[in-house]
Design a protein around this motif. Sequence first.
Motif, PDB file in Angstrom:
ATOM      1  N   PRO A 276       0.787  -1.235   0.000  1.00 23.84           N
ATOM      2  CA  PRO A 276       0.000   0.000   0.000  1.00 23.84           C
ATOM      3  C   PRO A 276       0.823   1.292   0.000  1.00 23.84           C
ATOM      4  O   PRO A 276       0.454   2.251  -0.679  1.00 23.84           O
ATOM      5  N   LEU A 277       1.927   1.343   0.737  1.00 26.78           N
ATOM      6  CA  LEU A 277       2.749   2.551   0.755  1.00 26.78           C
ATOM      7  C   LEU A 277       3.340   2.820  -0.629  1.00 26.78           C
ATOM      8  O   LEU A 277       3.314   3.951  -1.106  1.00 26.78           O
ATOM      9  N   THR A 278       3.858   1.783  -1.260  1.00 27.62           N
ATOM     10  CA  THR A 278       4.433   1.966  -2.591  1.00 27.62           C
ATOM     11  C   THR A 278       3.378   2.448  -3.571  1.00 27.62           C
ATOM     12  O   THR A 278       3.638   3.337  -4.389  1.00 27.62           O
ATOM     13  N   LYS A 279       2.166   1.897  -3.504  1.00 26.95           N
ATOM     14  CA  LYS A 279       1.082   2.354  -4.380  1.00 26.95           C
ATOM     15  C   LYS A 279       0.815   3.839  -4.177  1.00 26.95           C
ATOM     16  O   LYS A 279       0.641   4.585  -5.147  1.00 26.95           O
ATOM     17  N   GLU A 280       0.771   4.281  -2.927  1.00 29.14           N
ATOM     18  CA  GLU A 280       0.525   5.707  -2.659  1.00 29.14           C
ATOM     19  C   GLU A 280       1.671   6.563  -3.195  1.00 29.14           C
ATOM     20  O   GLU A 280       1.439   7.635  -3.753  1.00 29.14           O
ATOM     21  N   MET A 281       2.904   6.085  -3.040  1.00 28.31           N
ATOM     22  CA  MET A 281       4.049   6.848  -3.537  1.00 28.31           C
ATOM     23  C   MET A 281       4.039   6.920  -5.065  1.00 28.31           C
ATOM     24  O   MET A 281       4.372   7.960  -5.636  1.00 28.31           O
ATOM     25  N   ILE A 282       3.634   5.850  -5.721  1.00 23.52           N
ATOM     26  CA  ILE A 282       3.492   5.890  -7.180  1.00 23.52           C
ATOM     27  C   ILE A 282       2.417   6.902  -7.557  1.00 23.52           C
ATOM     28  O   ILE A 282       2.589   7.695  -8.492  1.00 23.52           O
ATOM     29  N   TYR A 283       1.319   6.900  -6.816  1.00 24.84           N
ATOM     30  CA  TYR A 283       0.232   7.844  -7.088  1.00 24.84           C
ATOM     31  C   TYR A 283       0.731   9.285  -6.945  1.00 24.84           C
ATOM     32  O   TYR A 283       0.407  10.152  -7.760  1.00 24.84           O
ATOM     33  N   VAL A 284       1.539   9.528  -5.916  1.00 23.07           N
ATOM     34  CA  VAL A 284       2.119  10.865  -5.729  1.00 23.07           C
ATOM     35  C   VAL A 284       3.006  11.216  -6.925  1.00 23.07           C
ATOM     36  O   VAL A 284       2.911  12.320  -7.475  1.00 23.07           O
ATOM     37  N   ALA A 285       3.855  10.291  -7.333  1.00 19.02           N
ATOM     38  CA  ALA A 285       4.773  10.555  -8.445  1.00 19.02           C
ATOM     39  C   ALA A 285       4.016  10.887  -9.731  1.00 19.02           C
ATOM     40  O   ALA A 285       4.348  11.858 -10.428  1.00 19.02           O
TER      41      ALA A 285
ATOM     42  N   ILE B 286      -1.687  15.287  -5.487  1.00 21.83           N
ATOM     43  CA  ILE B 286      -0.399  15.335  -4.796  1.00 21.83           C
ATOM     44  C   ILE B 286      -0.637  15.424  -3.293  1.00 21.83           C
ATOM     45  O   ILE B 286      -0.064  14.669  -2.510  1.00 21.83           O
ATOM     46  N   ARG B 287      -1.493  16.346  -2.911  1.00 23.89           N
ATOM     47  CA  ARG B 287      -1.734  16.557  -1.479  1.00 23.89           C
ATOM     48  C   ARG B 287      -2.480  15.394  -0.828  1.00 23.89           C
ATOM     49  O   ARG B 287      -2.118  14.941   0.257  1.00 23.89           O
ATOM     50  N   SER B 288      -3.524  14.895  -1.475  1.00 24.81           N
ATOM     51  CA  SER B 288      -4.307  13.828  -0.838  1.00 24.81           C
ATOM     52  C   SER B 288      -3.512  12.523  -0.756  1.00 24.81           C
ATOM     53  O   SER B 288      -3.561  11.829   0.268  1.00 24.81           O
ATOM     54  N   HIS B 289      -2.746  12.205  -1.794  1.00 24.83           N
ATOM     55  CA  HIS B 289      -1.995  10.946  -1.750  1.00 24.83           C
ATOM     56  C   HIS B 289      -0.696  11.070  -0.958  1.00 24.83           C
ATOM     57  O   HIS B 289      -0.213  10.058  -0.420  1.00 24.83           O
TER      58      HIS B 289
END
Length: 141
Positions: A64-73, A84-87
């Motif tokens: 889950p953390l990696t998915k969120e970081m990909i979403y941010v990227a 950017i802010r929500s993820h």
Amino acid sequence: MSLVPVLADDEMSAEAREVIDDIRATRQTDFINNFWRVLANDPAALKRTWESLREVMGPGMIDPLTKEMIYVAVSIANGCEYCIRSHTAAARKRGMSEAQLMELQSVVAMASETNRMAVGLQVPVDDVFKVASPAAASSDD
């Protein structure tokens, strides 16, 4: 300012409220962010988006953390401040440190720079990078 209203619960259709209630139950929270409240103007789009997001961001091969970081990227690359802010907030909830956030920013910036250089210079793709996927290579077709 949103192009359509940010709907309060009592302003939503029954169909939209059903999806919003599922978001609350799934996330175990009473908070519904503005993204979902705006999408509630179109209950079909709200439902479709929620179902897809729940599936993609749910359990899988990527943690889950990696998915969120990909979403941010991707959100950085697409210039979506809201995402950017929500993820980033979601990634922090899942344990992302400030050092990880800064490293992520550096990776995104470097990828953006080298992507633009490769595109601008029209660098040909090396044959070694054009290999078929292992699944395609073992196909009987």
